[in-house]
Scaffold this active site. Structure first.
Site, PDB file in Angstrom:
ATOM      1  N   LYS A 157       0.864  -1.196   0.000  1.00 24.35           N
ATOM      2  CA  LYS A 157       0.000   0.000   0.000  1.00 24.35           C
ATOM      3  C   LYS A 157       0.893   1.236   0.000  1.00 24.35           C
ATOM      4  O   LYS A 157       1.218   1.791   1.050  1.00 24.35           O
ATOM      5  CB  LYS A 157      -0.924  -0.015   1.228  1.00 24.35           C
ATOM      6  CG  LYS A 157      -2.179  -0.844   0.991  1.00 24.35           C
ATOM      7  CD  LYS A 157      -3.096  -0.842   2.178  1.00 24.35           C
ATOM      8  CE  LYS A 157      -4.086   0.283   2.160  1.00 24.35           C
ATOM      9  NZ  LYS A 157      -5.181   0.130   1.198  1.00 24.35           N
TER      10      LYS A 157
HETATM   11  N1  PMP Z   1      -6.624  -3.467  -3.420  1.00 23.25           N
HETATM   12  C1  PMP Z   1      -6.413  -2.157  -3.174  1.00 23.25           C
HETATM   13  C2  PMP Z   1      -5.819  -1.301  -4.248  1.00 23.25           C
HETATM   14  C3  PMP Z   1      -6.779  -1.620  -1.939  1.00 23.25           C
HETATM   15  O1  PMP Z   1      -6.573  -0.322  -1.687  1.00 23.25           O
HETATM   16  C4  PMP Z   1      -7.362  -2.450  -0.954  1.00 23.25           C
HETATM   17  C5  PMP Z   1      -7.768  -1.877   0.368  1.00 23.25           C
HETATM   18  N2  PMP Z   1      -6.719  -1.870   1.270  1.00 23.25           N
HETATM   19  C6  PMP Z   1      -7.531  -3.811  -1.240  1.00 23.25           C
HETATM   20  C7  PMP Z   1      -7.149  -4.273  -2.487  1.00 23.25           C
HETATM   21  C8  PMP Z   1      -8.073  -4.756  -0.207  1.00 23.25           C
HETATM   22  O2  PMP Z   1      -7.097  -4.997   0.762  1.00 23.25           O
HETATM   23  P1  PMP Z   1      -7.490  -5.343   2.269  1.00 23.25           P
HETATM   24  O3  PMP Z   1      -8.441  -6.463   2.205  1.00 23.25           O
HETATM   25  O4  PMP Z   1      -6.200  -5.724   2.903  1.00 23.25           O
HETATM   26  O5  PMP Z   1      -8.092  -4.131   2.850  1.00 23.25           O
END
Ligand code: PMP
Length: 328
Positions: A157
């Site tokens: 992220k």
């Molecule tokens: N892809 C992206 C680009 C995101 O920003 C997120 C949200 N964090 C997700 C997938 C889903 O990830 P997570 O389940 O860890 O929140």
């Protein structure tokens, strides 16, 4: 949006108004930061807020930081304990969202990742739905392509990479859709603007592999385990073509923010019947029980904020802040 009362900033919990940076801050100018988004769920029966999988979120946070060559002075566990302490300080008795950020805090000009000092902040705000139509969203295939791992690490992220997500999200919403499905540069389905993607065909759940430039989603991992262990649904990780979505029985976005969204239309075509399908429906029911700490087998994923698992003396970071490694 209501602003929070506090923030973890400069190594301690301070009033939110004291958590400020200057306009020259490196992370603000060049996107040189990483972040994490977690949810806290209110459980009325137990009068408790449960933060979902905080240690796993912070493990990915530290991995994302590592990709930027950023060393943080806390372990995932210590950050998780600080996050629960912050929610306790806010006194929330409702669903909330926790945003953690590690960014280069130097007020200096010059694009680079070396010789810079990271700064960490955490805030928590009351939060409801991210996508209003969780039971029936309309998605479009974005004209934007997902950022490639060889351009900006896709599995983490990374703050700057979210310009890509914002372009896709706003394009979709301004055209009347709820969200975007973003393809890789070679045309495979990658994920949503801020969520992972899954489809159902003939009772099997198919989801793009990590190597198709997806974020390594915690919800994706959670859902894959629940589908397999609790629902007896087979999950296959493989590349997906865009036209496969048009013939799918069901399609879903899964993520901390979106939670579990049933995509019932894509580019004006109904997905399956055009209504939420049996797998999305059962999965939503199960997921919300799990995240609220109501499923005994997955209770270890839920960190209680007010209960015995989060006593104040346990909550403070064990290692003192080394100010030479943190810009305050
Ligand atoms: N892809 C992206 C680009 C995101 O920003 C997120 C949200 N964090 C997700 C997938 C889903 O990830 P997570 O389940 O860890 O929140």
């Amino acid at each position: 949006m209501t602003l929070p009362g506090h923030a973890f900033f400069g190594g301690r919990i301070v009033p939110y108004s004291e958590a400020r940076v200057g306009v020259l801050t490196h992370g603000l100018n060049y996107g040189t930061g990483v972040f994490s988004g977690m949810r806290g769920y209110w459980n009325d029966e137990e009068q408790e807020v449960f933060v979902f999988r905080p240690a796993d979120h912070y493990r990915r946070f530290l991995e994302s930081a590592k990709m930027l060559g950023m060393e943080l002075p806390w372990s995932a566990r210590e950050l998780a304990e600080t996050a629960t302490e912050l929610v306790r300080t806010e006194g929330y008795r409702e669903d909330c969202y926790l945003r953690s950020l590690a960014f280069y805090g130097d007020e200096t000009v010059g694009v680079r990742l070396h010789d810079l000092t990271p700064q960490v902040s955490i805030v928590a705000i009351p939060y409801g739905r991210y996508i209003e139509k969780e039971e029936g969203a309309h998605a479009t295939i974005s004209s934007w392509r997902r950022v490639d791992d060889n351009a900006i690490p896709a599995r983490g992220k990374i703050v700057g990479a979210y310009v890509n997500s914002a372009l896709a999200k706003s394009e979709a919403m301004r055209a009347g859709f709820d969200d975007a499905i973003v393809l890789t540069n070679d045309g495979h389905v990658s994920e949503g603007s801020a969520a992972n993607f899954m489809l159902v065909r003939n009772g099997v759940v198919i989801t793009p592999p990590i190597t198709d430039n997806i974020l390594e989603g915690i919800t994706r991992r959670t859902v894959m385990e629940l589908l397999d262990k609790e629902m007896g649904v087979k999950v296959v990780e493989r590349s997906v073509d865009r036209s496969e979505i048009y013939v799918a029985d069901e399609a879903l976005f899964v993520g901390t923010g979106v939670q579990i969204v049933a995509i019932t239309r894509v580019d004006h075509r109904p997905v399956g019947t055009g209504r939420i399908g049996p797998i999305a429906s059962a999965l939503r029911e199960l997921y919300f029980r799990v995240v609220r700490g109501q499923h005994p087998s997955y209770r270890h994923w839920c960190a209680g904020v007010y209960g015995p698992a989060a006593e104040p003396e346990k909550a403070a970071p064990k290692r003192r802040v080394d100010s030479s490694r943190l810009a305050i």
